[in-house]
Design a protein around this motif. Structure first.
Motif, PDB file in Angstrom:
ATOM      1  N   GLN A  46     -22.318 -45.548  60.813  1.00 15.93           N
ATOM      2  CA  GLN A  46     -22.120 -46.871  60.214  1.00 15.93           C
ATOM      3  C   GLN A  46     -23.323 -47.764  60.474  1.00 15.93           C
ATOM      4  N   GLN A  47     -23.881 -47.706  61.687  1.00 12.98           N
ATOM      5  CA  GLN A  47     -25.059 -48.512  61.995  1.00 12.98           C
ATOM      6  C   GLN A  47     -26.256 -48.082  61.154  1.00 12.98           C
ATOM      7  N   VAL A  48     -26.458 -46.788  61.039  1.00 13.92           N
ATOM      8  CA  VAL A  48     -27.578 -46.273  60.238  1.00 13.92           C
ATOM      9  C   VAL A  48     -27.389 -46.661  58.774  1.00 13.92           C
ATOM     10  N   GLU A  49     -26.170 -46.508  58.252  1.00 19.18           N
ATOM     11  CA  GLU A  49     -25.918 -46.847  56.848  1.00 19.18           C
ATOM     12  C   GLU A  49     -26.127 -48.343  56.603  1.00 19.18           C
ATOM     13  N   HIS A  50     -25.713 -49.175  57.553  1.00 23.03           N
ATOM     14  CA  HIS A  50     -25.920 -50.628  57.418  1.00 23.03           C
ATOM     15  C   HIS A  50     -27.422 -50.947  57.366  1.00 23.03           C
ATOM     16  N   ALA A  51     -28.193 -50.334  58.254  1.00 25.91           N
ATOM     17  CA  ALA A  51     -29.643 -50.562  58.265  1.00 25.91           C
ATOM     18  C   ALA A  51     -30.293 -50.022  56.998  1.00 25.91           C
ATOM     19  N   PHE A  52     -29.843 -48.855  56.532  1.00 19.77           N
ATOM     20  CA  PHE A  52     -30.396 -48.266  55.314  1.00 19.77           C
ATOM     21  C   PHE A  52     -30.087 -49.142  54.104  1.00 19.77           C
ATOM     22  N   THR A  53     -28.877 -49.681  54.056  1.00 23.06           N
ATOM     23  CA  THR A  53     -28.498 -50.578  52.957  1.00 23.06           C
ATOM     24  C   THR A  53     -29.371 -51.826  52.975  1.00 23.06           C
ATOM     25  N   ALA A  54     -29.597 -52.398  54.155  1.00 27.79           N
ATOM     26  CA  ALA A  54     -30.457 -53.578  54.266  1.00 27.79           C
ATOM     27  C   ALA A  54     -31.881 -53.251  53.824  1.00 27.79           C
ATOM     28  N   LEU A  55     -32.366 -52.087  54.190  1.00 22.92           N
ATOM     29  CA  LEU A  55     -33.704 -51.659  53.781  1.00 22.92           C
ATOM     30  C   LEU A  55     -33.787 -51.551  52.265  1.00 22.92           C
ATOM     31  N   ALA A  56     -32.799 -50.923  51.656  1.00 20.15           N
ATOM     32  CA  ALA A  56     -32.784 -50.784  50.198  1.00 20.15           C
ATOM     33  C   ALA A  56     -32.720 -52.150  49.527  1.00 20.15           C
ATOM     34  N   ARG A  57     -31.834 -53.002  50.015  1.00 23.50           N
ATOM     35  CA  ARG A  57     -31.675 -54.344  49.427  1.00 23.50           C
ATOM     36  C   ARG A  57     -32.969 -55.151  49.523  1.00 23.50           C
ATOM     37  N   SER A  58     -33.730 -54.949  50.599  1.00 23.83           N
ATOM     38  CA  SER A  58     -34.995 -55.682  50.745  1.00 23.83           C
ATOM     39  C   SER A  58     -36.003 -55.278  49.670  1.00 23.83           C
ATOM     40  N   SER A  59     -35.764 -54.122  49.034  1.00 25.33           N
ATOM     41  CA  SER A  59     -36.611 -53.671  47.924  1.00 25.33           C
ATOM     42  C   SER A  59     -35.973 -53.977  46.574  1.00 25.33           C
TER      43      SER A  59
END
Length: 179
Positions: A46-59
Motif C-alpha cells: 500500500q505504501q509503495v502503491e501510494h508513492a507510485f500513484t503520487a509519482l504518476a500524478r506528478s507527471s
C-alpha cells in the motif's frame, strides 16, 4: 472483563501486531506468523502503491498509464509492443490497456503504428514525451522512492533474498493448491 470501548477500539486498529494480539486472545496457541508476514507485505504494498500513484500524478498521468510507459521504455530497441504483449506483461485486461493507450495517445505520449511483422497488426510505440516521463520516473524510483534509497547495498540484497524466498514459497503453495 474489558469495557465496550476497550473491545471496540481493539477491533478498530490497523496495526498488524495489535490485530494479532487480539486474535491470540481469541484463539490461544495459534501461530500468527503467516498473518503477520502477509499483513506486513500488504502494508508495504500500500505504501509503495501510494508513492507510485503520487509519482504518476506528478507527471499528469495515472499509475496504470505510467506502468504502460515504463513497460514500453524497457522494451528496447524498438520501444514498441503489441497491445496483447502489453496486457500480458502488465497483467491487466485488454480493455484496460486499450483505455490507457487511448489516454496516452491523446496526451502525445504513445502512438499506434502498423506492426511490420503482422498483417493488420498494431504496435503501441513510445513517443519522445512518453520516453522522457518514463525515464524521469525510473530515475526518481531508483534515487528517492519510499525511503528505500536509504538501504545499504547489503540491506537491499538481504531484502531481495527474503522477497525471493517469499515468492518461491507462495508460488509453491499456489501450485499445490491448484493440483
Amino acid at each position: 472483563m474489558a469495557s465496550r470501548t476497550d473491545r471496540h477500539s481493539r477491533t478498530e486498529t490497523s496495526e498488524p501486531s495489535e490485530i494479532a494480539a487480539a486474535w491470540a486472545g481469541e484463539l490461544p496457541g495459534l501461530d500468527l506468523a503467516p498473518f503477520l508476514v502477509s499483513a506486513g507485505i500488504l502494508r508495504l504494498a500500500q505504501q509503495v502503491e501510494h508513492a507510485f500513484t503520487a509519482l504518476a500524478r506528478s507527471s499528469g498521468i495515472g499509475p496504470g498509464d505510467l506502468r504502460v510507459l515504463l513497460a514500453l521504455r524497457r522494451s528496447a530497441p524498438t520501444y514498441a509492443m503489441s497491445p496483447t504483449a502489453l496486457f500480458k506483461r502488465l497483467m491487466i485486461t485488454s480493455g484496460a490497456v486499450s483505455k490507457q493507450v487511448d489516454r496516452l495517445a491523446e496526451l502525445g505520449l504513445v502512438e499506434r503504428v502498423p506492426d511490420p511483422e503482422v498483417l493488420r497488426g498494431v504496435l503501441i510505440s513510445l513517443r519522445p514525451a512518453g520516453r522522457t516521463i518514463a525515464e524521469d520516473a525510473m530515475r526518481r524510483i531508483a534515487t528517492s522512492f519510499c525511503g528505500l534509497e536509504h538501504l545499504s547495498a547489503a540491506e537491499a540484497s538481504q531484502a531481495l533474498d527474503v522477497l525471493s524466498n517469499l515468492q518461491r514459497t507462495m508460488d509453491a503453495a499456489a501450485t499445490t493448491e491448484q493440483t
